[in-house]
Design a protein around this motif. Sequence first.
Motif, short mmCIF file in Angstrom:
data_model
loop_
_atom_site.label_atom_id
_atom_site.label_comp_id
_atom_site.label_asym_id
_atom_site.label_seq_id
_atom_site.Cartn_x
_atom_site.Cartn_y
_atom_site.Cartn_z
N SER A 117 -6.78 1.51 -1.79
CA SER A 117 -5.59 0.98 -2.45
C SER A 117 -4.77 0.16 -1.46
CB SER A 117 -4.72 2.12 -2.99
OG SER A 117 -5.43 2.91 -3.92
N VAL A 118 -4.08 -0.86 -1.98
CA VAL A 118 -3.26 -1.73 -1.14
C VAL A 118 -1.86 -1.85 -1.73
CG1 VAL A 118 -2.97 -4.08 -0.22
CG2 VAL A 118 -5.27 -3.07 -0.37
N PHE A 119 -0.87 -1.68 -0.87
CA PHE A 119 0.51 -2.04 -1.22
C PHE A 119 0.73 -3.44 -0.68
CE2 PHE A 119 5.07 -2.32 -0.07
CZ PHE A 119 5.60 -2.18 -1.33
N LEU A 120 0.94 -4.40 -1.57
CA LEU A 120 0.99 -5.81 -1.19
C LEU A 120 2.40 -6.36 -1.31
CD1 LEU A 120 -0.39 -8.52 -0.46
CD2 LEU A 120 -0.80 -8.85 -2.91
N LEU A 121 2.85 -6.95 -0.22
CA LEU A 121 4.12 -7.67 -0.20
C LEU A 121 3.84 -9.04 0.40
CD1 LEU A 121 7.56 -6.28 0.94
CD2 LEU A 121 6.81 -8.57 1.62
N TRP A 122 4.00 -10.10 -0.40
CA TRP A 122 3.74 -11.45 0.09
C TRP A 122 4.97 -11.95 0.85
CZ3 TRP A 122 -0.13 -14.17 1.40
CH2 TRP A 122 0.00 -15.55 1.62
#
Length: 272
Positions: free
Chosen positions: A64-69
């Motif tokens: 799983s990935v927590f993504l913040l651009w």
Amino acid sequence: MGKILVTGATGNVGRHVVSRLAKAGLDVRAFARRPEKVQAGVETVQGDLTVPESLEPALKDVESVFLLWPEFNVGNAGEVVEAIARHARRVVYLSAHVPGGENTHYAAIERLIRRTPLKWTFLRPGGFAANTLVWAEQIRRGVVRWPFGQASRALIHERDIASVAVHVLTSAGHSGAAYALTGPAELTQIEQVRVIGEVIGREVRWEEQPPAEAREQLMEAWGDAAFVEQALTTWGSFVDAPERATDTVQRLLGRPALTFRQWAEDHAADFR
């Protein structure tokens, strides 16, 4: 539960996500430009999302990935999303709730994610309480000069965003959900300044700034004309159409969202 990768791991939200996952004893890996700022004892990979190839080593064995651009534009976000889709099964993307925001970079990245086989959840917070830190120097001088004093928002504590992110990352039933996240009550910008002043024990006066003057000031700080115009338009819209509080945080976490006063108490030292 498999390994969780947290991007933006030293930012306002990401650092709390990392600390909560680590405290729970979960297998977390931090991805950061400056790994020395990640809390001790957490596996860390140095990299930058604007350099997609630097993400590959961080994605090994990740579920799983927590993504913040990190950018105001989409840039090479497509490459990043594709890389995540090659390795992981699920992504929780920290998007944003922007009225009429179909043309924002947040919406564009959501569309990129939807096109992949990833199981996704979008977190769409409204105004961040932490954005009021931009007033810190003015508050120390006793006067905040800023536009749209009557703009009303239900600002959210970054710790609540992180708590929701961890809940979504570690529990089932959130695939395909887009959660609108806010604080528990609406306050105008004038009221926000008053609350900060009360917390730090200092009278702070609001001085209305013409939008044209604010535009020049923000262009110097941000250097992106489109983003400045979007920000001013959005802030101005909250005068006549306030950002309404949602109960999403309470529904997901089983407790009320933290108030703006609680946020100000947590950050009082930043304004003194």
